[in-house]
Design a protein around this motif. Structure first.
Motif, short mmCIF file in Angstrom:
data_model
loop_
_atom_site.label_atom_id
_atom_site.label_comp_id
_atom_site.label_asym_id
_atom_site.label_seq_id
_atom_site.Cartn_x
_atom_site.Cartn_y
_atom_site.Cartn_z
N GLU A 1 0.92 -1.26 0.08
CA GLU A 1 -0.02 -0.03 0.10
C GLU A 1 0.87 1.48 0.05
N ALA A 2 0.20 2.28 -0.67
CA ALA A 2 0.88 3.48 -0.66
C ALA A 2 0.75 4.36 0.40
N PRO A 3 1.31 5.44 1.09
CA PRO A 3 2.82 5.64 0.80
C PRO A 3 3.67 4.69 1.26
N PHE A 4 4.66 4.37 0.34
CA PHE A 4 5.74 3.51 0.64
C PHE A 4 7.00 4.05 0.79
N GLU A 5 7.76 3.73 1.95
CA GLU A 5 8.90 4.28 1.88
C GLU A 5 10.15 3.61 1.56
N LEU A 6 10.86 4.30 0.64
CA LEU A 6 12.03 3.35 -0.01
C LEU A 6 13.06 3.43 0.72
N PRO B 1 14.86 6.52 3.88
CA PRO B 1 14.30 7.50 4.98
C PRO B 1 14.26 8.84 4.33
N GLY B 2 13.00 9.32 3.98
CA GLY B 2 12.77 10.36 3.58
C GLY B 2 12.49 10.28 2.03
N THR B 3 12.39 9.20 1.31
CA THR B 3 12.05 8.85 -0.10
C THR B 3 10.70 8.11 0.09
N ILE B 4 9.67 8.74 -0.12
CA ILE B 4 8.63 8.04 -0.09
C ILE B 4 7.89 7.96 -1.66
N ILE B 5 7.11 6.71 -1.90
CA ILE B 5 6.84 6.43 -3.02
C ILE B 5 5.12 6.66 -3.00
N PHE C 1 5.47 4.64 -10.16
CA PHE C 1 6.92 4.64 -9.76
C PHE C 1 7.33 3.37 -10.72
N LEU C 2 7.21 2.34 -10.68
CA LEU C 2 7.65 1.03 -11.30
C LEU C 2 7.64 1.64 -12.88
N ALA C 3 6.44 2.10 -13.38
CA ALA C 3 6.42 2.41 -14.83
C ALA C 3 7.55 3.34 -15.31
N ARG D 1 16.96 1.88 -7.35
CA ARG D 1 15.84 2.21 -6.72
C ARG D 1 14.82 0.92 -6.93
N LEU D 2 14.66 0.44 -8.09
CA LEU D 2 14.04 -0.80 -8.32
C LEU D 2 14.61 -2.11 -7.61
N GLU D 3 15.88 -1.93 -7.32
CA GLU D 3 16.41 -3.20 -6.78
C GLU D 3 16.36 -3.04 -5.13
N ARG D 4 16.08 -1.77 -4.71
CA ARG D 4 15.93 -1.45 -3.10
C ARG D 4 14.48 -1.62 -3.05
N PHE D 5 13.63 -1.51 -3.81
CA PHE D 5 11.89 -1.58 -3.98
C PHE D 5 11.72 -3.40 -3.58
N LEU D 6 12.57 -4.13 -4.50
CA LEU D 6 12.24 -5.63 -4.41
C LEU D 6 12.88 -6.11 -3.14
N GLU D 7 14.00 -5.48 -2.74
CA GLU D 7 14.59 -5.94 -1.51
C GLU D 7 13.58 -5.89 -0.19
N LEU D 8 12.73 -4.75 -0.42
CA LEU D 8 11.81 -4.62 0.84
C LEU D 8 10.61 -5.17 0.30
N VAL D 9 9.96 -5.44 -0.87
CA VAL D 9 8.95 -5.94 -1.17
C VAL D 9 9.00 -7.63 -1.16
#
Length: 72
Positions: free
Chosen positions: A20-25, A27-31, A37-39, A60-68
């Motif tokens: 669910e959004a908002p999602f913190e990528l 600290p201080g970077t919120i999607i 974002f993905l597109a 950023r995409l690697e970090r997103f996957l690392e978290l998700v």
């Protein structure tokens, strides 16, 4: 990053349950809009995967996957 690596990254993103959004990528970077974002990150990478300016998109995409991925 090669075009093949970009497609591998896109395949990893395909079919995952988005948080669910908002999602913190970071600290201080919120999607706020995760699908947008993905597109935009993937479009940038696909357009010029080997450009130095595309590297932050990959990070950023690697970090997103690392978290998700652990949430799946």
């Amino acid at each position: 990053m090669t075009a093949e690596q970009v497609e591998d990254l896109a395949n990893r993103l395909h079919g995952i349950q988005l948080p669910e959004a908002p999602f913190e990528l970071y600290p201080g970077t919120i999607i706020v809009d995760i699908e947008k974002f993905l597109a935009t990150q993937l479009t940038t990478l696909r357009h010029s995967p080997e450009a130095k300016t595309s590297q932050p998109c990959a990070w950023r995409l690697e970090r997103f996957l690392e978290l998700v991925e652990p949430m799946q």
